[in-house]
Structure formats: structure tokens, C-alpha cells
Design an enzyme around this catalytic site. Structure first.
Site, PDB file in Angstrom:
ATOM      1  N   GLY A 203       0.791  -1.228   0.000  1.00  0.00           N
ATOM      2  CA  GLY A 203       0.000   0.000   0.000  1.00  0.00           C
ATOM      3  C   GLY A 203       0.821   1.276   0.000  1.00  0.00           C
ATOM      4  O   GLY A 203       0.518   2.219  -0.736  1.00  0.00           O
ATOM      5  N   THR A 240      -6.937 -11.054  12.385  1.00  0.00           N
ATOM      6  CA  THR A 240      -8.047 -10.142  12.101  1.00  0.00           C
ATOM      7  C   THR A 240      -7.628  -9.123  11.047  1.00  0.00           C
ATOM      8  O   THR A 240      -6.540  -8.561  11.120  1.00  0.00           O
ATOM      9  CB  THR A 240      -8.489  -9.429  13.402  1.00  0.00           C
ATOM     10  OG1 THR A 240      -8.875 -10.434  14.336  1.00  0.00           O
ATOM     11  CG2 THR A 240      -9.648  -8.486  13.148  1.00  0.00           C
ATOM     12  N   CYS A 328      16.747   0.304   2.428  1.00  0.00           N
ATOM     13  CA  CYS A 328      17.023  -0.884   3.242  1.00  0.00           C
ATOM     14  C   CYS A 328      18.508  -1.188   3.309  1.00  0.00           C
ATOM     15  O   CYS A 328      18.940  -1.929   4.176  1.00  0.00           O
ATOM     16  CB  CYS A 328      16.287  -2.079   2.667  1.00  0.00           C
ATOM     17  SG  CYS A 328      14.637  -1.665   2.148  1.00  0.00           S
TER      18      CYS A 328
END
Ligand SMILES: *Cc1c(COP(=O)(O)O)cnc(C)c1O
Length: 402
Positions: A203, A240, A328
Site C-alpha cells: 500500500g 483479524t 534498506c
């Protein structure tokens, strides 16, 4: 005078679109239900999750919405794809990947080599970052559980022919996965027309929130969940659901799809203006990556005889955010693994600077970068012991621009 911030590090992360934030907010307050619950609170949120899934389906050109499995992001999707393929492919225990993958793939591969003795084939690239197709074909065999090759490289923007690579894997009966974190939202994707079995996306690389992503799993592909727990996501990802995140990534996907053609054309024009402007104004530098096949938003320019980190610090003083490759890997003194794999000379690999644009980038942003870069490079080269000894051969290494 305050400096206007110019953010050109969109391959590291993007600004969440205000429309995404607005759509998410109710899911932190009134719409807090658990989509698995058997009551009205759950049902309402369940509808929003379905809409988010359908919006990703549309962006990916997937045949079915349930081919989209929500995850926590690109890293989880990449890890899950490799682990599932090994667990779900009896008699096959090898991986084929490339030397220029994101650490989310490479670190997992190294882990599997160490802990399971998995054989991993790392296919090389040429000077422009293009995959060695012959080596890829040779590495594939009836032992291959999965081939995983990124759609677009995060440092150079080089795009791989993933549809073709998937066909080649299929011929050997192997699964094909692509880390498309940098491609999704930037280039058209029509998965139902390809043999791609799995695809990772995130996202926060497409103006959505952090901590949400998805793994596309083609219908019929056997899949083993990495997390053990509840039966969410049709048993493919326990836990969830991140409902605000799912709503947010859904809106981000819709905005990306609606604006793709226009935004892409504009970013490409700005990107080309930036690159040509830098090459005109500054000597001994060159553009890295494949000029014929790359993302519209990514410019990676290698400046000889300087440290990328020093460039970034001086750019930062001018209010400009760029990157020396991958967030990274920064902090290490080694040049990026991508530059090394492409054989970029050491003297230039250190000065590789990535400018990654977004749909918010303007002509004024590019003008400012072009105005300050020559001074920054000149200043740093004056300090460089190598530069004072005279130029190098890097400009003859890769004359990607005529
Ligand atoms: C950013 C990125 C990832 C990791 O995604 P996260 O959502 O930050 O975990 C993986 N692959 C590529 C190519 C990326 O650019």
C-alpha cells in the site's frame, strides 16, 4: 525564506493521498467491527473489505476478487509466496530468483539456504539491469518449486518481461511469483492474461497506508498459509483483517488506476527532463537502468568519484529528498547490490543517486534540482582525491542517452 520540501524518494515510500485518509477514518471510529463477526457491526465492515478487494482486483486485472489476499505489506507477501511454494510443491525444493531482488526476497532465500538447505539459483543481470534470460532458462528445472523475479527494480526502475518469464517457468511445471511492489499502480497490469501465479504489492508505495499489502494468488494455485491462526482470507492469512488499511489500499488502488495513463505520461516527461538536464549540466555521470523498459517515475544517475551519501546530505540541505538506492541498504558503506550486479564501476556505484517521482512532482521541483545539483557535484568533486587525478571511464561504461 523557508525551503519548500521536494520529495523525490517515492520508491521508498509515498505520501498517503488525503482521499485515502478520509476514507479510512470511519474504520477507526464507528466502523470498528470485526468483519468475521455475525452481527451488523461485522457485516458493514465486511462489505468495505469486499470493496477494497474488488478495487485491487481491478488494478491487477485479476479474474476473481478472492485471488487477492491481504497481508501486512510487500515483505510479508514476498516471504509468504516463497514459503508457500516450497511447502505446496512436493518433490520440488529449488528456487530461481535474481541477484537484484529486494531484500524481502533475498534475505528469505538466504534463510532458506541456511535452515532448509534449499537450493537457490541467483540469475544475473546485464549492465542495464536486464535479466540474463538464458541463465534463467537454464536454472529452471523439474526441481524448481518457484521462480520469483521482480516486475520492476526499486533502484533503477528496470522492468522485467514477467509474462514471458512466467511462461518459461510454467513450461517446467514451476510456480511463478513476481515482486511487483514498484510496478503496481505505475504500469498497466492484466494478470488474467498471464501465467503469473503470485504477485506481491504494498500500500505505501502507491499513496496508500503503511502496514497493508496483498498477495495475489491465482485461482487453482495450491497455497499454504505462513501464519497459523484463524481462517481469515479463506485460510490463506490468519489474523483479524486490517480493515482501515484495506479500505485505504482500496481507495489508493482506485486512484492509481483512474490516473495511471495521465500520471505516467507526466512523470515520464519530468523524469526525462531531470535526466537530460543533469547529463547536460554535469560531466562524468550516466543514467543507470534499461532506457527501453523502465518505470516512468525512476531516475537513477551515477556520478563518478563522489559518495552518494554526501550528495544526499547536501540535497537535504536544499530541501530535496532523494536516495542512494535502497533505504534498506543505506547505512552500509558498500555500494548497492543492484549497482554491483550491473557491473557499475566502483568509482561510480558509490555516487548512484535515485530520484523517484510521484504524481505530485512538478516542473518547479525538477527546476530546483537542476539548479542545485551542478554546484553540489562540483563542491564534492573538489574534495575528492580521485577526481583531482582526472576523469574516469564510467561515462563510456553506459552511454544510455544519445
Ligand atoms: C518496498 C518494497 C518491498 C517491501 O514492501 P513493504 O511493504 O515495505 O514491506 C518489497 N519489494 C520491493 C521491490 C519494494 O520496493
Amino acid at each position: 525564506m523557508t525551503l519548500r520540501a521536494i520529495y523525490l524518494d517515492n520508491n521508498a515510500t509515498t505520501k498517503v493521498d488525503p482521499r485515502v485518509v478520509e476514507a479510512m477514518l470511519p474504520y477507526f471510529t464507528e466502523q470498528f467491527g470485526n468483519p468475521s463477526s455475525m452481527h451488523a457491526f461485522g457485516a458493514k465492515v465486511g462489505g468495505a473489505v469486499k470493496e477494497g478487494r474488488e478495487r485491487l482486483q481491478a488494478l491487477l486485472g485479476a479474474a476473481h476478487d478472492h485471488e487477492v489476499v491481504f497481508t501486512s505489506g510487500g515483505t510479508e507477501s514476498d516471504n509468504a509466496a516463497l514459503l508457500s511454494a516450497l511447502d505446496a510443491s512436493p518433490g520440488r525444493d529449488e528456487i530461481v530468483t535474481s541477484v537484484v531482488e529486494h531484500p524481502a526476497i533475498l534475505s528469505m532465500c538466504e534463510h532458506l539456504e541456511k535452515t532448509r538447505g534449499t537450493k537457490v539459483h541467483y540469475v544475473g543481470v546485464d549492465k542495464q539491469g536486464r535479466l540474463d534470460l538464458d541463465a534463467y532458462r537454464t536454472a529452471l528445472s523439474d526441481r524448481t518449486a518457484i521462480a520469483s523475479i521482480m516486475w520492476a527494480n526499486n533502484e533503477t526502475g528496470t522492468i522485467n518481461p514477467v509474462a514471458e518469464l512466467a511462461e518459461m517457468a510454467k513450461e517446467k511445471g514451476a510456480l511463478f511469483h513476481t515482486d511487483a511492489v514498484q510496478a503496481v499502480g505505475k504500469v498497466p497490469i492484466d494478470l488474467k492474461a498471464t501465467a503469473i501465479d503470485m504477485l506481491s504489492l504494498s500500500g505505501h508505495k502507491l499513496h496508500g497506508p503503511k502496514g497493508i499489502g496483498a498477495l495475489y494468488v491465482k485461482r487453482g494455485v495450491r497455497f499454504k498459509s505462513m501464519l497459523k491462526g484463524g481462517h481469515q482470507e479463506r485460510g490463506r492469512r490468519a489474523g483479524t483483517e486490517n480493515t482501515p488499511g484495506i479500505v485505504g489500499i482500496g481507495v489508493a488502488a482506485k486512484l492509481a488506476l483512474d490516473g495511471m495513463a495521465e500520471d505516467g505520461t507526466r512523470m515520464e516527461r519530468l523524469r526525462d527532463r531531470l535526466e537530460k538536464g543533469l547529463l547536460q549540466r554535469i560531466g562524468s555521470c550516466f543514467v543507470t537502468g534499461d532506457p527501453m523498459s523502465r518505470l516512468p517515475n525512476t531516475a537513477n544517475v551515477a556520478f563518478e568519484f563522489i559518495e552518494g551519501e554526501a550528495i544526499l546530505l547536501l540535497l537535504n540541505k536544499e530541501g530535496i529528498a532523494a536516495s542512494s538506492g535502497s533505504a534498506c541498504t543505506s547505512g552500509s558503506l558498500e555500494p548497492s547490490h543492484v549497482m554491483r550486479a550491473m557491473g557499475v564501476p566502483y568509482t561510480a556505484a558509490h555516487g548512484a543517486t535515485r530520484f523517484s517521482l510521484s504524481r505530485e512532482t512538478t516542473d518547479a521541483d525538477i527546476d530546483h534540482v537542476l539548479a542545485v545539483m551542478p554546484g553540489i557535484i562540483a563542491k564534492l568533486r573538489d574534495l575528492s582525491p580521485f577526481w583531482s587525478k582526472g576523469g574516469g571511464d564510467a561515462t563510456s561504461f553506459q552511454p544510455t542517452y544519445a
